[in-house]
Scaffold this motif. Structure first.
Motif, short mmCIF file in Angstrom:
data_model
loop_
_atom_site.label_atom_id
_atom_site.label_comp_id
_atom_site.label_asym_id
_atom_site.label_seq_id
_atom_site.Cartn_x
_atom_site.Cartn_y
_atom_site.Cartn_z
N CYS A 224 0.80 -1.28 0.02
CA CYS A 224 -0.01 -0.05 -0.15
C CYS A 224 0.87 1.32 0.06
O CYS A 224 0.30 2.34 -0.13
N GLY A 225 2.25 1.13 0.26
CA GLY A 225 3.02 2.22 0.25
C GLY A 225 2.73 3.02 1.45
O GLY A 225 3.74 4.18 1.64
N LYS A 226 2.09 2.92 2.35
CA LYS A 226 1.96 3.55 3.53
C LYS A 226 2.97 3.44 4.63
O LYS A 226 3.44 2.24 4.63
N LYS A 227 3.24 4.23 5.40
CA LYS A 227 4.42 4.26 6.48
C LYS A 227 3.76 3.67 7.47
O LYS A 227 3.76 4.21 8.70
N LYS A 228 3.54 2.25 7.72
CA LYS A 228 2.98 1.38 8.67
C LYS A 228 4.09 0.30 9.00
O LYS A 228 4.73 -0.01 8.17
N LYS A 229 4.02 -0.04 10.20
CA LYS A 229 4.97 -1.25 10.59
C LYS A 229 4.95 -2.42 10.01
O LYS A 229 3.62 -2.85 9.38
N ILE A 230 5.97 -2.80 9.23
CA ILE A 230 5.98 -4.11 8.70
C ILE A 230 5.63 -5.24 9.55
O ILE A 230 6.04 -5.53 10.78
N PHE A 231 4.59 -6.13 9.11
CA PHE A 231 4.18 -7.28 10.00
C PHE A 231 4.90 -8.37 9.35
O PHE A 231 5.57 -9.04 10.17
N ARG A 232 4.79 -8.77 8.00
CA ARG A 232 5.65 -10.00 7.33
C ARG A 232 5.88 -9.79 5.96
O ARG A 232 4.98 -9.29 5.35
N GLN A 233 6.87 -10.31 5.41
CA GLN A 233 7.17 -10.40 4.01
C GLN A 233 7.17 -8.87 3.52
O GLN A 233 6.83 -8.57 2.20
N GLY A 234 7.47 -7.73 4.20
CA GLY A 234 7.70 -6.42 3.65
C GLY A 234 6.32 -5.68 3.66
O GLY A 234 5.79 -4.76 2.94
N PHE A 235 4.88 -6.50 4.16
CA PHE A 235 3.83 -5.94 4.00
C PHE A 235 3.29 -5.65 5.49
O PHE A 235 3.60 -6.16 6.55
N CYS A 236 2.43 -4.52 5.51
CA CYS A 236 1.70 -4.20 6.85
C CYS A 236 0.86 -5.13 7.24
O CYS A 236 0.44 -6.14 6.25
N TYR A 237 0.35 -5.21 8.36
CA TYR A 237 -0.69 -6.27 8.86
C TYR A 237 -1.89 -6.47 8.00
O TYR A 237 -2.27 -7.46 7.58
N ASP A 238 -2.57 -5.37 7.66
CA ASP A 238 -3.83 -5.14 6.82
C ASP A 238 -3.27 -6.00 5.04
O ASP A 238 -4.33 -6.57 4.81
N CYS A 239 -2.41 -5.52 4.81
CA CYS A 239 -2.07 -5.98 3.25
C CYS A 239 -1.74 -7.30 3.42
O CYS A 239 -2.10 -8.19 2.48
N PHE A 240 -0.95 -7.75 4.50
CA PHE A 240 -0.63 -9.39 4.56
C PHE A 240 -1.97 -10.18 4.68
O PHE A 240 -1.74 -11.25 3.98
N TYR A 241 -2.99 -9.61 5.25
CA TYR A 241 -4.06 -10.48 5.17
C TYR A 241 -5.07 -10.18 4.21
O TYR A 241 -6.20 -10.80 4.25
N SER A 242 -4.66 -9.38 3.09
CA SER A 242 -5.63 -9.08 2.24
C SER A 242 -4.99 -9.09 0.57
O SER A 242 -5.75 -9.64 -0.19
N SER A 243 -3.82 -9.20 0.60
CA SER A 243 -3.13 -9.11 -1.04
C SER A 243 -3.20 -10.45 -1.33
O SER A 243 -2.56 -11.30 -0.40
N PRO A 244 -3.35 -10.70 -2.64
CA PRO A 244 -3.24 -11.94 -3.22
C PRO A 244 -1.88 -12.40 -3.52
O PRO A 244 -1.52 -13.68 -3.48
N ALA A 245 -0.88 -11.36 -3.30
CA ALA A 245 0.69 -11.76 -3.44
C ALA A 245 1.31 -12.50 -2.42
O ALA A 245 2.32 -12.74 -2.23
N VAL A 246 0.56 -12.47 -1.02
CA VAL A 246 0.79 -13.35 0.20
C VAL A 246 0.00 -14.24 0.41
O VAL A 246 -0.12 -14.71 1.80
N GLY A 247 -0.99 -14.88 -0.24
CA GLY A 247 -1.80 -16.00 0.10
C GLY A 247 -0.85 -17.31 0.63
O GLY A 247 0.28 -17.25 0.39
N ASP A 248 -1.61 -18.03 1.13
CA ASP A 248 -1.08 -19.27 1.72
C ASP A 248 -0.32 -20.29 0.62
O ASP A 248 0.67 -20.66 0.91
N TRP A 249 -0.98 -20.03 -0.43
CA TRP A 249 -0.26 -20.98 -1.56
C TRP A 249 1.11 -20.37 -1.93
O TRP A 249 1.77 -21.22 -2.73
N ILE A 250 1.57 -19.40 -1.62
CA ILE A 250 2.77 -18.94 -1.88
C ILE A 250 3.81 -19.92 -1.27
O ILE A 250 4.76 -20.35 -1.85
N MET A 251 3.66 -19.95 0.07
CA MET A 251 4.65 -20.85 0.99
C MET A 251 4.11 -22.23 0.83
O MET A 251 4.85 -23.30 1.08
N LYS A 252 2.90 -22.73 0.66
CA LYS A 252 2.40 -23.83 0.41
C LYS A 252 1.69 -24.12 -1.07
O LYS A 252 0.48 -24.05 -1.04
N PRO A 253 2.57 -24.30 -2.08
CA PRO A 253 2.26 -24.40 -3.44
C PRO A 253 0.81 -25.47 -3.55
O PRO A 253 0.12 -25.49 -4.25
#
Length: 264
Positions: A51-80
């Motif tokens: 999102c580009g916002k100055k928010k604390k990083i939660f995981r993989q370079g994403f803030c908390y909200d984006c980590f749980y909403s963006s398709p770029a970090v879905g569970d299938w990334i780590m578990k194909p």
């Protein structure tokens, strides 16, 4: 000289040795040129890679909200094996998931800390192997989607590690293994629906040579959360790590989304 920007994983160029680049919005830095020289890293703040916002990083370079909403970090990334785009079923965004999942994927064996099995998109060879600090890597199968790669990896996990021991990788502590011979051992272990994709003849062994002046005997990880200002002499680069004199190592990949100022 001063470089400032948001950390993202180092871009690499396959060669002997591998070339590494830190890329910022308005500049880039060939990190190989800093070997044997002092550098200073100062933590400035955070910026979410999504999102580009100055928010604390939660995981993989994403803030908390984006980590749980963006398709770029879905569970299938780590578990194909959780991929469902081949069935037309969405996880978070079917259009995105079809683009990523429905393309050729490689299941491979890599030698970093020990022989490990892994999955990568074909377009990410050999970048994926460089990022994990592998000294050698070889393909087992090339399949048309991420799901088939995932179930193949699952079948092999009981025989090979699926994660790199980063401490052993950074101290260059591993036993030499013939990966071409090792690949021949796995044909009967892979799922029936993947058998037709098995590489049994192709000689495609990759060897990676890293720009390291001296490997440390033991390593200690640098965290910008705990040490926001760090100075040290760079003695090597391997995987996505900077290796400093005294055994201090800094994982660029795990620090994505951190805004830093680098003084040379």
């Amino acid at each position: 000289m001063t470089y400032e920007g948001v950390l993202t994983k180092m871009q690499t160029e396959f060669g002997n040795p591998i070339q590494y680049y830190l890329v910022f919005e308005d500049s880039f830095l060939n990190v190989n040129q800093l070997l044997g020289k002092p550098m200073e890293i100062n933590f400035v703040g955070f910026q979410c890679l999504n999102c580009g916002k100055k928010k604390k990083i939660f995981r993989q370079g994403f803030c908390y909200d984006c980590f749980y909403s963006s398709p770029a970090v879905g569970d299938w990334i780590m578990k194909p094996e959780l991929s469902t785009a081949h069935l037309g079923i969405a996880d978070r965004d079917l259009a995105y998931e079809e683009k990523v999942q429905l393309q050729p994927h490689i299941v491979y064996l890599a030698l970093s800390s020990e022989v490990k099995v892994g999955v990568t998109r074909k377009t990410q060879m050999p970048t994926r192997w460089i990022d994990q600090g592998a000294s050698q890597a070889i393909s087992i199968v090339e399949v048309p989607n991420r799901y088939l790669a995932g179930i193949t990896e699952v079948a092999l996990k009981s025989h090979y590690a699926d994660k790199t021991n980063w401490r052993k990788m950074l101290t260059n502590s591993f036993e030499a293994i013939d990966l071409v011979a090792e690949r021949l051992k796995v044909e009967h272990l892979i799922p029936t629906e993947v058998q037709e994709y098995f590489y049994n003849q192709k000689i495609d062994l990759y060897e990676m040579h890293y720009p390291v002046l001296e490997y440390p005997a033991k390593v200690t990880s640098l965290s910008l959360d705990k040490t926001p200002n760090f100075q040290g002499k760079l003695i090597g680069i391997k995987g996505q790590y900077l290796l400093f004199e005294g055994g201090i190592v800094f994982n660029i990949r795990s620090s994505e989304g951190y805004v830093v100022k680098i003084e040379l």
